[in-house]
Design a protein around this motif. Structure first.
Motif, PDB file in Angstrom:
ATOM      1  N   ALA A 178       0.827  -1.208   0.000  1.00 34.03           N
ATOM      2  CA  ALA A 178       0.000   0.000   0.000  1.00 34.03           C
ATOM      3  C   ALA A 178       0.858   1.253   0.000  1.00 34.03           C
ATOM      4  N   ARG A 179       1.937   1.243   0.769  1.00 39.38           N
ATOM      5  CA  ARG A 179       2.816   2.407   0.833  1.00 39.38           C
ATOM      6  C   ARG A 179       3.513   2.638  -0.503  1.00 39.38           C
ATOM      7  N   ARG A 180       3.970   1.552  -1.136  1.00 41.61           N
ATOM      8  CA  ARG A 180       4.628   1.685  -2.438  1.00 41.61           C
ATOM      9  C   ARG A 180       3.671   2.264  -3.479  1.00 41.61           C
ATOM     10  N   TYR A 181       2.451   1.732  -3.515  1.00 36.31           N
ATOM     11  CA  TYR A 181       1.497   2.246  -4.501  1.00 36.31           C
ATOM     12  C   TYR A 181       1.146   3.694  -4.190  1.00 36.31           C
ATOM     13  N   GLY A 182       0.960   4.009  -2.915  1.00 32.58           N
ATOM     14  CA  GLY A 182       0.642   5.382  -2.532  1.00 32.58           C
ATOM     15  C   GLY A 182       1.726   6.353  -2.957  1.00 32.58           C
ATOM     16  N   ARG A 183       2.981   5.929  -2.831  1.00 34.06           N
ATOM     17  CA  ARG A 183       4.091   6.801  -3.238  1.00 34.06           C
ATOM     18  C   ARG A 183       4.086   7.001  -4.749  1.00 34.06           C
ATOM     19  N   LEU A 184       3.906   5.922  -5.493  1.00 35.68           N
ATOM     20  CA  LEU A 184       3.903   6.021  -6.953  1.00 35.68           C
ATOM     21  C   LEU A 184       2.700   6.823  -7.446  1.00 35.68           C
ATOM     22  N   ARG A 185       1.544   6.574  -6.857  1.00 33.01           N
ATOM     23  CA  ARG A 185       0.329   7.283  -7.257  1.00 33.01           C
ATOM     24  C   ARG A 185       0.419   8.762  -6.876  1.00 33.01           C
ATOM     25  N   GLY A 186       0.924   9.020  -5.679  1.00 33.11           N
ATOM     26  CA  GLY A 186       1.012  10.394  -5.204  1.00 33.11           C
ATOM     27  C   GLY A 186       1.993  11.236  -5.986  1.00 33.11           C
ATOM     28  N   SER A 187       3.023  10.617  -6.526  1.00 37.01           N
ATOM     29  CA  SER A 187       4.013  11.358  -7.312  1.00 37.01           C
ATOM     30  C   SER A 187       3.532  11.619  -8.730  1.00 37.01           C
ATOM     31  N   GLY A 188       2.398  11.034  -9.102  1.00 34.85           N
ATOM     32  CA  GLY A 188       1.814  11.281 -10.416  1.00 34.85           C
ATOM     33  C   GLY A 188       2.411  10.471 -11.546  1.00 34.85           C
ATOM     34  N   VAL A 189       3.264   9.497 -11.239  1.00 36.99           N
ATOM     35  CA  VAL A 189       3.911   8.733 -12.311  1.00 36.99           C
ATOM     36  C   VAL A 189       3.156   7.445 -12.635  1.00 36.99           C
ATOM     37  N   VAL A 190       2.220   7.055 -11.768  1.00 31.86           N
ATOM     38  CA  VAL A 190       1.469   5.816 -11.977  1.00 31.86           C
ATOM     39  C   VAL A 190       0.006   6.072 -11.670  1.00 31.86           C
ATOM     40  N   ARG A 191      -0.868   5.515 -12.513  1.00 33.20           N
ATOM     41  CA  ARG A 191      -2.295   5.628 -12.271  1.00 33.20           C
ATOM     42  C   ARG A 191      -3.003   4.422 -12.864  1.00 33.20           C
ATOM     43  N   VAL A 192      -3.889   3.822 -12.090  1.00 37.37           N
ATOM     44  CA  VAL A 192      -4.744   2.754 -12.614  1.00 37.37           C
ATOM     45  C   VAL A 192      -5.990   3.409 -13.190  1.00 37.37           C
ATOM     46  N   THR A 193      -6.352   3.033 -14.412  1.00 35.21           N
ATOM     47  CA  THR A 193      -7.534   3.598 -15.058  1.00 35.21           C
ATOM     48  C   THR A 193      -8.528   2.495 -15.387  1.00 35.21           C
ATOM     49  N   GLY A 194      -9.791   2.860 -15.384  1.00 38.35           N
ATOM     50  CA  GLY A 194     -10.848   1.944 -15.789  1.00 38.35           C
ATOM     51  C   GLY A 194     -11.612   2.550 -16.948  1.00 38.35           C
ATOM     52  N   THR A 195     -11.597   1.895 -18.092  1.00 37.00           N
ATOM     53  CA  THR A 195     -12.233   2.440 -19.286  1.00 37.00           C
ATOM     54  C   THR A 195     -13.181   1.417 -19.902  1.00 37.00           C
ATOM     55  N   LEU A 196     -14.047   1.908 -20.742  1.00 38.52           N
ATOM     56  CA  LEU A 196     -15.003   1.048 -21.444  1.00 38.52           C
ATOM     57  C   LEU A 196     -14.290   0.351 -22.595  1.00 38.52           C
ATOM     58  N   ASP A 197     -14.463  -0.962 -22.696  1.00 39.30           N
ATOM     59  CA  ASP A 197     -13.921  -1.706 -23.822  1.00 39.30           C
ATOM     60  C   ASP A 197     -14.750  -1.376 -25.057  1.00 39.30           C
ATOM     61  N   SER A 198     -14.179  -0.602 -25.962  1.00 36.38           N
ATOM     62  CA  SER A 198     -14.930  -0.104 -27.112  1.00 36.38           C
ATOM     63  C   SER A 198     -15.483  -1.228 -27.977  1.00 36.38           C
ATOM     64  N   HIS A 199     -14.683  -2.266 -28.189  1.00 33.49           N
ATOM     65  CA  HIS A 199     -15.115  -3.366 -29.054  1.00 33.49           C
ATOM     66  C   HIS A 199     -16.327  -4.078 -28.474  1.00 33.49           C
ATOM     67  N   ARG A 200     -16.266  -4.400 -27.177  1.00 29.32           N
ATOM     68  CA  ARG A 200     -17.381  -5.111 -26.554  1.00 29.32           C
ATOM     69  C   ARG A 200     -18.613  -4.217 -26.424  1.00 29.32           C
ATOM     70  N   ALA A 201     -18.404  -2.909 -26.338  1.00 27.97           N
ATOM     71  CA  ALA A 201     -19.533  -1.982 -26.225  1.00 27.97           C
ATOM     72  C   ALA A 201     -20.115  -1.625 -27.588  1.00 27.97           C
ATOM     73  N   GLY A 202     -19.464  -2.076 -28.657  1.00 25.76           N
ATOM     74  CA  GLY A 202     -19.944  -1.773 -29.993  1.00 25.76           C
ATOM     75  C   GLY A 202     -19.624  -0.360 -30.441  1.00 25.76           C
ATOM     76  N   HIS A 203     -18.601   0.253 -29.863  1.00 25.19           N
ATOM     77  CA  HIS A 203     -18.211   1.603 -30.250  1.00 25.19           C
ATOM     78  C   HIS A 203     -17.142   1.562 -31.339  1.00 25.19           C
TER      79      HIS A 203
END
Length: 311
Positions: free
Chosen positions: A36-61
């Protein structure tokens, strides 16, 4: 630069962006607090981010690659305006300083937003290519080579490809912007953002993950891995050799993305190299020698103005 534990953590998150820190810690044989501390440091420094996006192919976009030529002094403003559009997935500025490439997602059958962009006073020219298919089934090897086969098996979510198709709901349209900002956002936060109950959000998120409509990814600057050069390649390939070239490129450690496109070129790729000399060698000794490659156009990527899970 990243150390061994950082690399293992990022590889683990690439396998499952919402994996509990306790599960990752168990597989990596470290404490929950350490992960948790490692991820917090990486996330807080702005160099790492987990994103959740819509799968365009499965959504028919439909996905469109837009290439814009702009006045150099207005490149930042135009790129920023594109980044604020909800239909752009990523926006990159090329080395010329007067060209921008972005990926736009629109409902199936919908056109690329060329008319509105063509009226923009700082955009001199805009062309579009339909991205027909993503042709890589794995992520860039530079960030997914830190775990053993046993660790990968332990962290990889179960295969749910037989789950029936899920139709997008109003709740989904509220959830996805929040997940794009933080794919690991806690359920209480997502519930507040969506205006729904925590139990409903938890249930719906599980459904979206099982159906694979939700695509979790890790945004991280390749320079942290020691790779300083990113390049866009437009390739014209003999149709009968298209599959062979695609498989070869996808297997190269330098390749981050390969896609089939419309237009005068039929393939687009993103390659990531340690330096310009390595890129030169890759282009001349590898890409240009592949049977079937008739023409190659290259452009260095100098920056990303928006990076919602680029390849």
């Amino acid at each position: 630069m990243l150390d061994t534990l950082d690399l293992q953590l990022l590889h683990a998150l690439q396998l499952d962006g919402r994996a509990p820190f306790s599960k990752i810690a168990e597989v990596l044989d470290v404490s929950d607090r350490t992960v948790a501390r490692r991820y917090g440091r990486l996330r807080g420094s702005g160099v790492v981010r987990v994103t959740g996006t819509l799968d365009s192919h499965r959504a028919g976009h439909a996905e469109w690659l837009l290439r814009l030529r702009v006045h150099p002094r207005h490149t930042g403003a135009v790129a920023g305006a594109l980044a604020r559009r909800p239909d752009t997935a990523w926006v990159s500025v090329l080395s010329s300083g007067a060209e921008i490439v972005c990926l736009v997602r629109v409902p199936a059958g919908g056109p690329a937003p060329l008319e509105a962009l063509a009226r923009h006073p700082q955009i001199l020219d805009v062309t579009s290519q339909r991205l027909l298919r993503h042709l890589m089934d794995h992520r860039w090897l530079g960030r997914t080579s830190a775990l053993t086969a046993e660790q990968i098996t332990a962290l990889r979510p179960p295969d749910t490809s037989d789950i029936a198709t899920v139709t997008l709901t109003d709740l989904d349209r509220r959830l996805f912007p929040a997940l794009a900002a933080d794919g690991r956002a806690a359920y209480p936060h997502l519930a507040r953002e969506a205006g729904w109950s925590e139990s409903a959000v938890r249930r719906r998120l599980n459904e979206l993950r099982r159906s694979r409509l939700l695509q979790l990814d890790v945004e991280v600057d390749p320079t942290l891995f020691g790779f300083s050069v990113q390049c866009l390649l437009w390739l014209t390939v003999t149709p009968s050799r298209l599959t062979a070239v695609t498989h070869t490129l996808a297997a190269d450690p330098e390749t981050a993305f390969v896609g089939a496109i419309t237009g005068q070129h039929n393939l687009i790729a993103i390659v990531i190299c340690r330096d310009s000399e390595t890129l030169y060698t890759h282009l001349t000794d590898r890409v240009s020698t592949l049977p079937g490659v008739e023409r190659t156009e290259t452009a260095l990527i100098t920056s990303y103005t928006k990076r919602v899970a680029p390849p």
